[in-house]
Design a protein around this motif. Sequence first.
Motif, PDB file in Angstrom:
ATOM      1  N   THR A 116       0.811  -1.218   0.000  1.00  0.00           N
ATOM      2  CA  THR A 116       0.000   0.000   0.000  1.00  0.00           C
ATOM      3  C   THR A 116       0.843   1.266   0.000  1.00  0.00           C
ATOM      4  OG1 THR A 116      -0.171  -0.286   2.403  1.00  0.00           O
ATOM      5  CG2 THR A 116      -2.039  -1.018   1.080  1.00  0.00           C
ATOM      6  N   ASP A 117       2.129   1.180   0.351  1.00  0.00           N
ATOM      7  CA  ASP A 117       3.002   2.357   0.327  1.00  0.00           C
ATOM      8  C   ASP A 117       3.542   2.655  -1.075  1.00  0.00           C
ATOM      9  OD1 ASP A 117       2.668   2.691   3.013  1.00  0.00           O
ATOM     10  OD2 ASP A 117       4.801   2.670   3.518  1.00  0.00           O
ATOM     11  N   VAL A 118       3.461   1.695  -1.981  1.00  0.00           N
ATOM     12  CA  VAL A 118       3.984   1.890  -3.341  1.00  0.00           C
ATOM     13  C   VAL A 118       3.088   2.858  -4.085  1.00  0.00           C
ATOM     14  CG1 VAL A 118       4.480   0.772  -5.550  1.00  0.00           C
ATOM     15  CG2 VAL A 118       5.056  -0.388  -3.402  1.00  0.00           C
ATOM     16  N   ASP A 119       3.670   3.963  -4.576  1.00  0.00           N
ATOM     17  CA  ASP A 119       2.866   4.955  -5.287  1.00  0.00           C
ATOM     18  C   ASP A 119       3.197   5.042  -6.773  1.00  0.00           C
ATOM     19  OD1 ASP A 119       5.277   6.383  -5.334  1.00  0.00           O
ATOM     20  OD2 ASP A 119       4.729   7.655  -3.641  1.00  0.00           O
ATOM     21  N   LEU A 120       4.126   4.186  -7.252  1.00  0.00           N
ATOM     22  CA  LEU A 120       4.464   4.150  -8.668  1.00  0.00           C
ATOM     23  C   LEU A 120       4.890   2.732  -9.028  1.00  0.00           C
ATOM     24  CD1 LEU A 120       5.167   5.488 -11.442  1.00  0.00           C
ATOM     25  CD2 LEU A 120       7.462   5.908 -10.513  1.00  0.00           C
ATOM     26  N   VAL A 121       4.313   2.204 -10.101  1.00  0.00           N
ATOM     27  CA  VAL A 121       4.711   0.889 -10.618  1.00  0.00           C
ATOM     28  C   VAL A 121       5.212   1.084 -12.041  1.00  0.00           C
ATOM     29  CG1 VAL A 121       3.980  -1.454 -11.216  1.00  0.00           C
ATOM     30  CG2 VAL A 121       2.986  -0.308  -9.219  1.00  0.00           C
ATOM     31  N   VAL A 122       6.465   0.714 -12.272  1.00  0.00           N
ATOM     32  CA  VAL A 122       7.031   0.783 -13.623  1.00  0.00           C
ATOM     33  C   VAL A 122       7.265  -0.647 -14.098  1.00  0.00           C
ATOM     34  CG1 VAL A 122       8.863   1.682 -15.084  1.00  0.00           C
ATOM     35  CG2 VAL A 122       8.182   2.942 -13.037  1.00  0.00           C
ATOM     36  N   GLY A 123       6.612  -1.017 -15.186  1.00  0.00           N
ATOM     37  CA  GLY A 123       6.751  -2.358 -15.732  1.00  0.00           C
ATOM     38  C   GLY A 123       7.719  -2.372 -16.895  1.00  0.00           C
ATOM     39  N   GLY A 124       8.605  -3.357 -16.903  1.00  0.00           N
ATOM     40  CA  GLY A 124       9.472  -3.577 -18.055  1.00  0.00           C
ATOM     41  C   GLY A 124       8.709  -4.397 -19.074  1.00  0.00           C
ATOM     42  N   GLU A 125       8.477  -3.832 -20.228  1.00  0.00           N
ATOM     43  CA  GLU A 125       7.588  -4.434 -21.227  1.00  0.00           C
ATOM     44  C   GLU A 125       8.226  -5.629 -21.918  1.00  0.00           C
ATOM     45  OE1 GLU A 125       5.896  -3.126 -25.542  1.00  0.00           O
ATOM     46  OE2 GLU A 125       6.116  -1.584 -24.020  1.00  0.00           O
ATOM     47  N   THR A 126       7.405  -6.623 -22.211  1.00  0.00           N
ATOM     48  CA  THR A 126       7.844  -7.774 -22.980  1.00  0.00           C
ATOM     49  C   THR A 126       6.943  -7.922 -24.201  1.00  0.00           C
ATOM     50  OG1 THR A 126       7.964 -10.188 -22.984  1.00  0.00           O
ATOM     51  CG2 THR A 126       6.584  -9.206 -21.318  1.00  0.00           C
ATOM     52  N   VAL A 127       7.491  -7.795 -25.376  1.00  0.00           N
ATOM     53  CA  VAL A 127       6.690  -7.769 -26.594  1.00  0.00           C
ATOM     54  C   VAL A 127       6.215  -9.146 -27.017  1.00  0.00           C
ATOM     55  CG1 VAL A 127       7.820  -5.695 -27.440  1.00  0.00           C
ATOM     56  CG2 VAL A 127       8.723  -7.928 -28.092  1.00  0.00           C
ATOM     57  N   ALA A 177       3.642   3.212 -15.193  1.00  0.00           N
ATOM     58  CA  ALA A 177       4.384   3.535 -16.411  1.00  0.00           C
ATOM     59  C   ALA A 177       4.904   2.222 -16.980  1.00  0.00           C
ATOM     60  CB  ALA A 177       5.548   4.485 -16.117  1.00  0.00           C
ATOM     61  N   THR A 178       5.138   2.208 -18.279  1.00  0.00           N
ATOM     62  CA  THR A 178       5.658   1.014 -18.945  1.00  0.00           C
ATOM     63  C   THR A 178       6.843   1.411 -19.804  1.00  0.00           C
ATOM     64  OG1 THR A 178       3.499  -0.092 -18.974  1.00  0.00           O
ATOM     65  CG2 THR A 178       5.123  -0.858 -20.560  1.00  0.00           C
ATOM     66  N   SER A 179       7.906   0.622 -19.742  1.00  0.00           N
ATOM     67  CA  SER A 179       9.121   0.908 -20.510  1.00  0.00           C
ATOM     68  C   SER A 179       9.449  -0.253 -21.426  1.00  0.00           C
ATOM     69  CB  SER A 179      10.316   1.147 -19.567  1.00  0.00           C
ATOM     70  OG  SER A 179      10.131   2.302 -18.790  1.00  0.00           O
ATOM     71  N   TYR A 180       9.838   0.067 -22.660  1.00  0.00           N
ATOM     72  CA  TYR A 180      10.378  -0.958 -23.545  1.00  0.00           C
ATOM     73  C   TYR A 180      11.556  -0.380 -24.323  1.00  0.00           C
ATOM     74  CZ  TYR A 180      11.247  -4.333 -27.151  1.00  0.00           C
ATOM     75  OH  TYR A 180      11.869  -5.232 -27.962  1.00  0.00           O
ATOM     76  N   ALA A 181      12.720  -1.017 -24.192  1.00  0.00           N
ATOM     77  CA  ALA A 181      13.904  -0.578 -24.920  1.00  0.00           C
ATOM     78  C   ALA A 181      14.791  -1.784 -25.226  1.00  0.00           C
ATOM     79  CB  ALA A 181      14.670   0.463 -24.115  1.00  0.00           C
ATOM     80  N   ALA A 182      14.131  -2.907 -25.584  1.00  0.00           N
ATOM     81  CA  ALA A 182      14.860  -4.147 -25.876  1.00  0.00           C
ATOM     82  C   ALA A 182      15.810  -4.472 -24.719  1.00  0.00           C
ATOM     83  CB  ALA A 182      15.579  -4.047 -27.213  1.00  0.00           C
ATOM     84  N   CYS A 183      17.117  -4.637 -25.006  1.00  0.00           N
ATOM     85  CA  CYS A 183      18.068  -5.012 -23.950  1.00  0.00           C
ATOM     86  C   CYS A 183      18.265  -3.914 -22.912  1.00  0.00           C
ATOM     87  CB  CYS A 183      19.413  -5.380 -24.563  1.00  0.00           C
ATOM     88  SG  CYS A 183      19.345  -6.852 -25.592  1.00  0.00           S
ATOM     89  N   ALA A 184      17.873  -2.695 -23.221  1.00  0.00           N
ATOM     90  CA  ALA A 184      18.037  -1.586 -22.278  1.00  0.00           C
ATOM     91  C   ALA A 184      16.763  -1.309 -21.485  1.00  0.00           C
ATOM     92  CB  ALA A 184      18.456  -0.320 -23.026  1.00  0.00           C
ATOM     93  N   THR A 185      15.798  -2.219 -21.541  1.00  0.00           N
ATOM     94  CA  THR A 185      14.520  -1.999 -20.863  1.00  0.00           C
ATOM     95  C   THR A 185      14.697  -1.782 -19.370  1.00  0.00           C
ATOM     96  OG1 THR A 185      13.271  -3.237 -22.516  1.00  0.00           O
ATOM     97  CG2 THR A 185      12.273  -3.017 -20.346  1.00  0.00           C
ATOM     98  N   GLY A 186      15.528  -2.587 -18.726  1.00  0.00           N
ATOM     99  CA  GLY A 186      15.731  -2.456 -17.284  1.00  0.00           C
ATOM    100  C   GLY A 186      16.274  -1.094 -16.908  1.00  0.00           C
TER     101      GLY A 186
END
Length: 272
Positions: free
Chosen positions: A48-59, A84-93
């Motif tokens: 409940t304290d988490v106020d942001l979730v960033v997911g590393g996208e998998t295509v 938020a969602t991020s996708y940058a292939a090998c640089a996703t993390g």
Amino acid sequence: MSTLKASTSQVRIAGVGMHPWGKWGRPFVQYGVHAAREALKDAGIPWTDVDLVVGGETVRNGYAGYVAGSTFAQALGWNGARIATSYAACATGAQALDTARARILAGMSDVALVVGADTTPKGFLAPNAGERWEDPDWLRFRLLGMTNPAYFAMYARRRMDLYGATSEDFAQVKVKNARHGLSNPYARYRKEVAVEDVLGSAVVSDPLHLLDICATSDGAAAVILVSEDYARRIGLSDAVRVAAVSTVTPTFPNTVLDMPMLSTDAGTPGDR
């Protein structure tokens, strides 16, 4: 003219979690949720304290993968966090971490969960099915049959020609990785490897051998990032600091042809 000023606040790592890597044949969401819960447990922080979730996208996992931030947030239980969602292939993390760190430094988040998970098919990674003649990454498979090992073999050959690197040098990378994997319960392979083993394995794309190449695997990893104020409130005094994250484009003129550019001019349809 405005001047950007570096923030004096810090971003700290409060906890980490991981799902073991291998070929498990289960949905990627299960791996991500497992890693996220392990990170929360490691941090001692309630969900409940988490106020942001960033997911590393998998295509490779359909719509749920393309909106990974929302997918993980829903699977963990809606708690009102931003996503938020991020996708940058090998640089996703790196990109996902950068997104969370930037929002914390901007004062828009105190506790961010960054989680990435993936499932992979057997064999070489390939583009999703379908005809995409304007997609340079698709074209390099269709026109050249160029898998990722072929691309990296060209870079390896270039390094040998320019800097005198040898196959033995490349083999040492596998030797080092295998040694570290021996004591890592999350590693897919936990077996010591010698340089001779690497050089004696099958050549996949000269000069790269089978043991030089990363196996495609299923798994997940998660990190809890927190603001310095939050870290202080919960008594976290010696947590690792995320000093910087950097992912940038090449600068002009870039004299090294990137893989997709071998099969296309990378222009828009109207340019031809």
